[in-house]
Design a protein around this motif. Structure first.
Motif, short mmCIF file in Angstrom:
data_model
loop_
_atom_site.label_atom_id
_atom_site.label_comp_id
_atom_site.label_asym_id
_atom_site.label_seq_id
_atom_site.Cartn_x
_atom_site.Cartn_y
_atom_site.Cartn_z
N ALA A 254 0.87 -1.35 -0.10
CA ALA A 254 0.37 0.08 -0.29
C ALA A 254 0.74 1.51 0.27
N ALA A 255 1.48 1.09 1.03
CA ALA A 255 2.79 1.94 0.89
C ALA A 255 3.30 3.12 -0.60
N ARG A 256 4.12 1.23 -0.71
CA ARG A 256 5.02 1.89 -2.36
C ARG A 256 3.52 2.60 -3.41
N ALA A 257 2.47 1.63 -3.62
CA ALA A 257 1.74 1.87 -4.51
C ALA A 257 1.47 3.70 -4.23
N TRP A 258 0.65 3.68 -3.08
CA TRP A 258 0.88 5.25 -3.53
C TRP A 258 2.10 6.05 -3.27
N GLY A 259 3.23 5.63 -2.90
CA GLY A 259 4.59 6.66 -2.55
C GLY A 259 4.95 7.42 -4.01
N GLU A 260 5.19 5.69 -4.75
CA GLU A 260 5.75 5.68 -5.96
C GLU A 260 5.16 6.73 -7.30
N ARG A 261 3.50 7.11 -7.08
CA ARG A 261 2.87 8.08 -7.65
C ARG A 261 3.09 9.52 -7.98
N GLN A 262 3.80 9.37 -6.76
CA GLN A 262 4.40 11.01 -6.29
C GLN A 262 5.38 11.89 -6.46
N SER A 263 5.44 12.37 -7.04
CA SER A 263 6.51 13.56 -7.62
C SER A 263 7.20 14.76 -6.85
N PRO A 264 8.68 14.41 -6.12
CA PRO A 264 8.65 13.26 -6.29
C PRO A 264 8.68 12.57 -5.00
N PRO A 265 9.22 10.85 -5.50
CA PRO A 265 8.28 9.99 -5.54
C PRO A 265 8.85 9.84 -3.61
N ALA A 266 8.64 9.11 -3.24
CA ALA A 266 8.50 9.82 -1.41
C ALA A 266 9.99 8.71 -0.59
N HIS A 267 9.64 8.54 0.13
CA HIS A 267 10.47 8.21 1.58
C HIS A 267 10.17 8.13 2.33
N TYR A 268 11.04 6.44 2.02
CA TYR A 268 9.94 5.57 3.05
C TYR A 268 10.54 5.04 4.51
N LEU A 269 10.24 5.06 6.28
CA LEU A 269 10.05 4.77 6.84
C LEU A 269 9.28 3.68 6.99
N PRO A 270 10.53 2.36 7.59
CA PRO A 270 9.67 1.56 8.06
C PRO A 270 9.80 0.98 8.94
N THR A 271 8.71 0.97 10.28
CA THR A 271 9.19 0.85 11.75
C THR A 271 9.17 -0.26 12.33
N GLY A 272 9.79 -0.80 12.89
CA GLY A 272 9.06 -2.11 13.87
C GLY A 272 10.62 -2.26 14.21
N GLY A 273 10.69 -3.12 15.84
CA GLY A 273 11.74 -3.89 16.18
C GLY A 273 12.11 -6.08 15.76
N ILE A 274 12.70 -5.86 16.21
CA ILE A 274 12.38 -7.61 16.36
C ILE A 274 11.08 -8.24 17.25
N GLY A 275 10.21 -8.89 16.39
CA GLY A 275 9.29 -9.39 17.51
C GLY A 275 9.15 -10.39 18.24
N ARG A 276 8.12 -11.36 17.88
CA ARG A 276 8.77 -12.61 18.35
C ARG A 276 9.46 -13.66 17.20
N HIS A 277 10.07 -13.71 16.20
CA HIS A 277 10.59 -13.18 15.60
C HIS A 277 11.45 -12.72 14.56
N GLY A 278 12.80 -12.81 14.82
CA GLY A 278 13.39 -11.72 13.95
C GLY A 278 13.79 -11.99 12.36
N PRO A 279 13.76 -11.46 11.31
CA PRO A 279 14.30 -10.44 12.11
C PRO A 279 13.63 -9.12 12.54
N ALA A 280 14.00 -8.01 12.16
CA ALA A 280 13.61 -6.56 12.88
C ALA A 280 11.96 -6.61 11.83
N GLU A 281 10.74 -6.12 11.95
CA GLU A 281 10.13 -6.13 11.49
C GLU A 281 10.69 -4.78 10.25
N SER A 282 11.65 -4.15 10.75
CA SER A 282 11.48 -2.86 9.73
C SER A 282 12.68 -2.93 8.48
N GLU A 283 13.42 -3.86 8.78
CA GLU A 283 14.37 -4.75 7.85
C GLU A 283 14.01 -5.39 7.26
#
Length: 186
Positions: free
Chosen positions: A45-74
């Motif tokens: 969803a983020a990519r679908a919206w962000g890549e239609r913008q001019s200039p294209p979006a900068h992405y900030l994925p957020t989330g650490g390691i939950g029950r299983h690694g690696p970190a969600e952001s990674e």
């Protein structure tokens, strides 16, 4: 819209040189380190919206390691890069353990980046009210990207669990954000 893509008032649309920042809130990583359906849908969803913008979006994925690694952001950053987004347009927050942590960490990242563009939030529909409220209470005029079409969970009981979970979480997290503002940490 009027002729030539101009608004009815005849004034040209504003052109921005600042890319929007899209904060992608985390979701579970599977035991084998692959993204859950919810995590994958938020990135799409983020990519679908962000890549239609001019200039294209900068992405900030957020989330650490939950029950299983690696970190969600990674995992999210890897999905973005696999879809052709250059690493220079991705800033990860691998520290957050919940929505409130994500809001606070992303605000720090936005400030460190001297971000001047708009801020968008990518998450599922059930989670948007709390996420947007927290960012707005923190002084960030965030708006949503169009959320994924489907529910974050399959099965009626699971969907209701996630919806009902938001009922106590919203006022609790809102009180904590306001407390941070009173203490002048935001």
């Amino acid at each position: 819209m009027g002729e030539g893509g101009l608004p009815e008032t005849g004034t040209p649309r504003p052109i921005t040189t600042h890319p929007p920042a899209i904060i992608i809130l985390g979701a579970a990583v599977r035991p084998d380190g692959t993204p859950s359906r919810a995590l994958r849908e938020r990135v799409q969803a983020a990519r679908a919206w962000g890549e239609r913008q001019s200039p294209p979006a900068h992405y900030l994925p957020t989330g650490g390691i939950g029950r299983h690694g690696p970190a969600e952001s990674e995992v999210m950053a890897r999905l973005l890069q696999d879809a052709g987004i250059p690493a220079t347009r991705i800033t990860q927050d691998p520290t957050a353990t919940d929505t409130l942590d994500s809001v606070l960490a992303c605000i720090r990242l936005l400030r460190a980046m001297n971000h001047a563009g708009e801020v968008r939030i990518a998450t599922h529909r059930y989670h948007l009210p709390r996420a947007l409220t927290l960012f707005r209470l923190a002084g960030v005029k965030a708006r949503p990207v169009p959320p994924p079409a489907g529910p974050a969970a399959t099965g009626k009981q699971r969907r209701w669990f996630w919806r009902l979970r938001e009922v106590p979480a919203l006022p609790y997290d809102a009180a904590l954000i306001l407390w941070e503002r009173v203490r002048r940490r935001l």
